[in-house]
Structures are given as structure tokens and as C-alpha cells.
Design a protein around this motif. Structure first.
Motif, PDB file in Angstrom:
ATOM      1  N   GLU A   1       0.817  -1.212   0.000  1.00  0.00           N
ATOM      2  CA  GLU A   1       0.000   0.000   0.000  1.00  0.00           C
ATOM      3  C   GLU A   1       0.852   1.264   0.000  1.00  0.00           C
ATOM      4  OE1 GLU A   1      -3.544   2.070   2.601  1.00  0.00           O
ATOM      5  OE2 GLU A   1      -2.926   0.036   3.039  1.00  0.00           O
TER       6      GLU A   1
ATOM      7  N   LYS B   1       0.663   4.161  -2.893  1.00  0.00           N
ATOM      8  CA  LYS B   1       0.203   5.486  -2.488  1.00  0.00           C
ATOM      9  C   LYS B   1       1.214   6.546  -2.891  1.00  0.00           C
ATOM     10  CE  LYS B   1      -1.680   7.922   1.510  1.00  0.00           C
ATOM     11  NZ  LYS B   1      -2.429   8.807   0.687  1.00  0.00           N
TER      12      LYS B   1
ATOM     13  N   ASP C   1       0.374   9.587  -5.505  1.00  0.00           N
ATOM     14  CA  ASP C   1       0.580  10.979  -5.097  1.00  0.00           C
ATOM     15  C   ASP C   1       1.461  11.720  -6.101  1.00  0.00           C
ATOM     16  OD1 ASP C   1      -1.007  10.623  -2.879  1.00  0.00           O
ATOM     17  OD2 ASP C   1       0.686  10.307  -1.498  1.00  0.00           O
TER      18      ASP C   1
ATOM     19  N   THR D   1      -8.216   5.271  -7.977  1.00  0.00           N
ATOM     20  CA  THR D   1      -7.510   5.500  -6.709  1.00  0.00           C
ATOM     21  C   THR D   1      -8.445   5.536  -5.526  1.00  0.00           C
ATOM     22  OG1 THR D   1      -7.579   7.894  -7.084  1.00  0.00           O
ATOM     23  CG2 THR D   1      -5.583   6.718  -7.782  1.00  0.00           C
TER      24      THR D   1
END
Length: 99
Positions: A30, A34, A38, A95
Motif C-alpha cells: 500500500e 500510495k 501521489d 484510486t
């Protein structure tokens, strides 16, 4: 010839499989995902803006030259805006989905 599927071999194989599965669950994928999303969210507006300028410059001939086709140039720009909106919306949806 010795049979491979003996009781001790099967026990060892099953314990190895359980151990491998439990270690695979501790990978913590994860955090890198992430981080990548981003970065994409931060870079996407700049890339979309740069490509928009290229689209406008390519279609500039439709607006300024003699007998230019305003409708074609404007249609190309609107199609670009729609495609960028769809890509951004799809990325936002992907997302937001929790697995």
C-alpha cells in the motif's frame, strides 16, 4: 523408488506453503502504491497543460490561416478536453476504490 508424497514430505510442503502465504501478506504494498499515485496526482496537471498548449498550437492553423476551419479546430480542442476529463475521472475512480 521412494514415493515423494509421504506423510512427512506433505507436512513439510504444507508448512512451507502456509509460511510463504503469511510472509506474502506482510509485503505492505500500500505504501509504494500510495507514493506513486501521489506523484501522478502532482504531475498530471502540468502534463495535461503542456499537452493542451501543443494541441492549441497544432490547431492554430485552423483559426488564423485564410479560409481556416474554425469548427474543426474548436472540435479538436473540445475532444482533447473531454479525453483529459475522462482520464482524470477514471484515475480518480481507480484510486478511490479500496481493495
Amino acid at each position: 523408488m521412494k514415493n515423494f508424497f509421504t506423510k512427512t514430505n506433505m507436512l513439510f510442503l504444507s508448512l512451507s506453503l502456509v509460511s510463504a502465504i503469511s510472509q506474502a501478506q506482510e509485503l505492505d504494498l500500500e505504501t509504494p502504491v500510495k507514493s506513486i499515485t501521489d506523484q501522478i496526482k502532482a504531475i498530471f496537471p502540468y502534463i495535461a497543460g503542456a499537452v493542451f498548449l501543443v494541441v492549441v498550437l497544432v490547431n492554430l492553423g485552423h483559426f488564423v490561416k485564410e479560409g481556416g476551419d474554425w469548427k474543426k479546430g474548436l472540435t479538436n480542442i473540445v475532444v482533447y478536453v473531454i479525453v483529459v476529463g475522462l482520464v482524470a475521472g477514471l484515475f480518480q475512480y481507480i484510486t478511490s476504490v479500496q481493495l
